[in-house]
Write a protein that holds these residues in place. Structure first.
Motif, PDB file in Angstrom:
ATOM      1  N   PHE A 230       0.801  -1.387  -0.143  1.00  0.00           N
ATOM      2  CA  PHE A 230       0.114  -0.124  -0.094  1.00  0.00           C
ATOM      3  C   PHE A 230       0.927   1.150   0.063  1.00  0.00           C
ATOM      4  O   PHE A 230       0.470   2.438  -0.614  1.00  0.00           O
ATOM      5  N   VAL A 231       1.880   1.240   0.841  1.00  0.00           N
ATOM      6  CA  VAL A 231       2.969   2.371   0.588  1.00  0.00           C
ATOM      7  C   VAL A 231       3.476   2.657  -0.459  1.00  0.00           C
ATOM      8  O   VAL A 231       3.355   3.891  -1.166  1.00  0.00           O
ATOM      9  N   THR A 232       3.736   1.672  -1.124  1.00  0.00           N
ATOM     10  CA  THR A 232       4.540   1.667  -2.584  1.00  0.00           C
ATOM     11  C   THR A 232       3.635   2.312  -3.401  1.00  0.00           C
ATOM     12  O   THR A 232       3.842   3.136  -4.361  1.00  0.00           O
ATOM     13  N   MET A 233       2.172   1.805  -3.605  1.00  0.00           N
ATOM     14  CA  MET A 233       1.089   2.185  -4.494  1.00  0.00           C
ATOM     15  C   MET A 233       0.854   3.612  -4.162  1.00  0.00           C
ATOM     16  O   MET A 233       0.763   4.399  -5.217  1.00  0.00           O
ATOM     17  N   THR A 234       0.890   3.988  -3.005  1.00  0.00           N
ATOM     18  CA  THR A 234       0.369   5.301  -2.635  1.00  0.00           C
ATOM     19  C   THR A 234       1.605   6.291  -3.037  1.00  0.00           C
ATOM     20  O   THR A 234       1.242   7.438  -3.783  1.00  0.00           O
ATOM     21  N   VAL A 235       3.056   6.156  -2.860  1.00  0.00           N
ATOM     22  CA  VAL A 235       3.794   6.824  -3.334  1.00  0.00           C
ATOM     23  C   VAL A 235       4.073   7.034  -4.687  1.00  0.00           C
ATOM     24  O   VAL A 235       4.321   8.157  -5.508  1.00  0.00           O
ATOM     25  N   THR A 236       3.633   5.839  -5.586  1.00  0.00           N
ATOM     26  CA  THR A 236       3.800   5.989  -6.973  1.00  0.00           C
ATOM     27  C   THR A 236       2.454   6.685  -7.580  1.00  0.00           C
ATOM     28  O   THR A 236       2.780   7.358  -8.450  1.00  0.00           O
ATOM     29  N   LEU A 237       1.532   6.528  -6.905  1.00  0.00           N
ATOM     30  CA  LEU A 237       0.368   7.351  -7.531  1.00  0.00           C
ATOM     31  C   LEU A 237       0.151   8.968  -6.948  1.00  0.00           C
ATOM     32  O   LEU A 237      -0.290   9.651  -7.710  1.00  0.00           O
TER      33      LEU A 237
ATOM     34  N   ARG B 118       1.965  11.989  -6.896  1.00  0.00           N
ATOM     35  CA  ARG B 118       3.250  12.569  -7.350  1.00  0.00           C
ATOM     36  C   ARG B 118       2.999  13.901  -7.261  1.00  0.00           C
ATOM     37  O   ARG B 118       4.028  14.862  -7.073  1.00  0.00           O
ATOM     38  N   GLN B 119       1.732  14.646  -7.430  1.00  0.00           N
ATOM     39  CA  GLN B 119       1.536  16.015  -7.475  1.00  0.00           C
ATOM     40  C   GLN B 119       1.112  16.555  -6.092  1.00  0.00           C
ATOM     41  O   GLN B 119       0.632  15.443  -5.286  1.00  0.00           O
TER      42      GLN B 119
END
Lengths: 101, 238
Positions: B183-190, B192-193
């Motif tokens: 979940f952390v990786t998905m959140t950080v990836t999505l 960006r702005q």
């Protein structure tokens, strides 16, 4: 049965959502306001699920070990944007904290 | 075989070759997602079927997580639909390039449209010098399908390996921590702005507050509130 219904139903709804724009021969981009809102939804949903998972698995306590792991995971995720690297580093930190406690 | 047919076949092969490096990262993720099935109290058959029916790592992880925590079918479908809004934006953006394709092709192409397939198609499209040519549009469709079909095949196979052979190592790993790290990786990836980062931070905060809501409605309510707050704040004075 519930699992089949949930997975099949969610898959069908998701597929129809993706299929409609090209079938309607849309010749324009999504309106800017809707596109902007759509960019907000996924991070909000996943972050809310993360919070829910953290609270639920803490069973009423303070999840200090998990929070430490997630901070490391966030740093690795920001640098690599890679799930395998983030999971591997996070699990290693989780195991290391467990070994010392 | 005509030169045109050779060019079209070559486009599909080029698309498949472009997708392979992405799969070096995605295949281990697929194995982990498959292994989570064993730990989430979901039977193996529907668990693996999620790779085909839902087709998308984040949607599969979230569906398995919600199923394991006892969420209702309606909540699971609504959550996945919300998560899928970004893919609607992709299909809307790519639709003009598919306008001359047969309907069966559009049906298939829409099914295999996920983040990496869209990124690969967009990167190639940005280099196109003759975007109005019917022949070039057909070339790009073949290129997209070559990439997207390769990603689909490897993803489903990786999830299958994880589902049926991954339980040996899955039992040794802290699954809730692995899911949280995903979940952390998905959140950080999505995120960006600045606005999407704000939505993620608010979603996390509201998620803690809303967690006691019944039927696992907490994350859905929290995400809706987070998006609403960001939209209201950034609308500005009229």
């Amino acid at each position: 049965m519930t699992a089949w219904l949930a997975i099949g139903g969610a898959g069908l709804v998701a597929y129809v959502m993706q299929l409609v724009p090209p079938l309607l021969h849309t010749r324009h981009d999504m309106p800017a306001q809707i596109a902007e809102v759509s960019r907000l939804v996924a991070p909000a949903v996943i972050a809310a699920l993360l919070a829910s998972s953290l609270v639920t698995n803490a069973h009423g306590g303070f999840p200090a070990r998990n929070i430490a792991v997630l901070i490391v995971g966030m740093v690795v995720a920001r640098r690599t944007r890679s799930i395998p690297y983030t999971v591997a580093s996070g699990v290693l930190v989780y195991a290391a904290i467990g070994a010392f406690l | 075989v005509s030169t045109t047919e050779q060019a079209q076949a070559s486009a599909a092969r080029q698309g498949a070759r472009t997708a392979l490096p992405y799969m070096l990262a995605l295949a281990p993720y697929g194995v982990i997602v498959g292994a989570l099935v064993d730990q989430s109290h979901v039977a193996r058959a529907p668990g693996w079927a999620s790779a085909v029916l839902l087709y998308g790592g984040s949607a599969q992880v979230i569906a398995l997580q919600l199923l394991g925590s006892g969420a209702t079918v309606a909540v699971i479908i609504a959550t996945i639909a919300l998560l899928n809004v970004r893919l609607v934006a992709y299909s809307t953006a790519i639709a003009p390039r598919w306008r001359n394709a047969p309907r069966w092709w559009i049906a298939l192409a829409s099914y295999v449209l996920i983040d990496p397939a869209y990124v690969i198609a967009e990167q190639r499209w940005e280099t196109e010098t003759d975007p109005t040519s019917h022949e070039r549009l057909a070339w790009h469709r073949r290129y997209y399908m070559g990439a997207a079909a390769t990603i689909w095949a490897i993803w489903v196979a990786a999830c299958g390996i994880g589902t049926f052979a991954g339980s040996t190592f899955a039992s040794a790993i802290p699954v809730s921590v692995v899911v949280q790290l995903m979940f952390v990786t998905m959140t950080v990836t999505l995120a960006r702005q600045s606005t999407s980062i704000q939505a993620a931070v608010l979603g996390f905060g509201f998620g803690i507050v809303a967690n006691p809501l019944p039927e696992q409605l907490g994350p859905l309510v929290a995400a809706g509130a987070a998006v609403a707050v960001v939209c209201i704040v950034h609308r500005g004075p009229r």
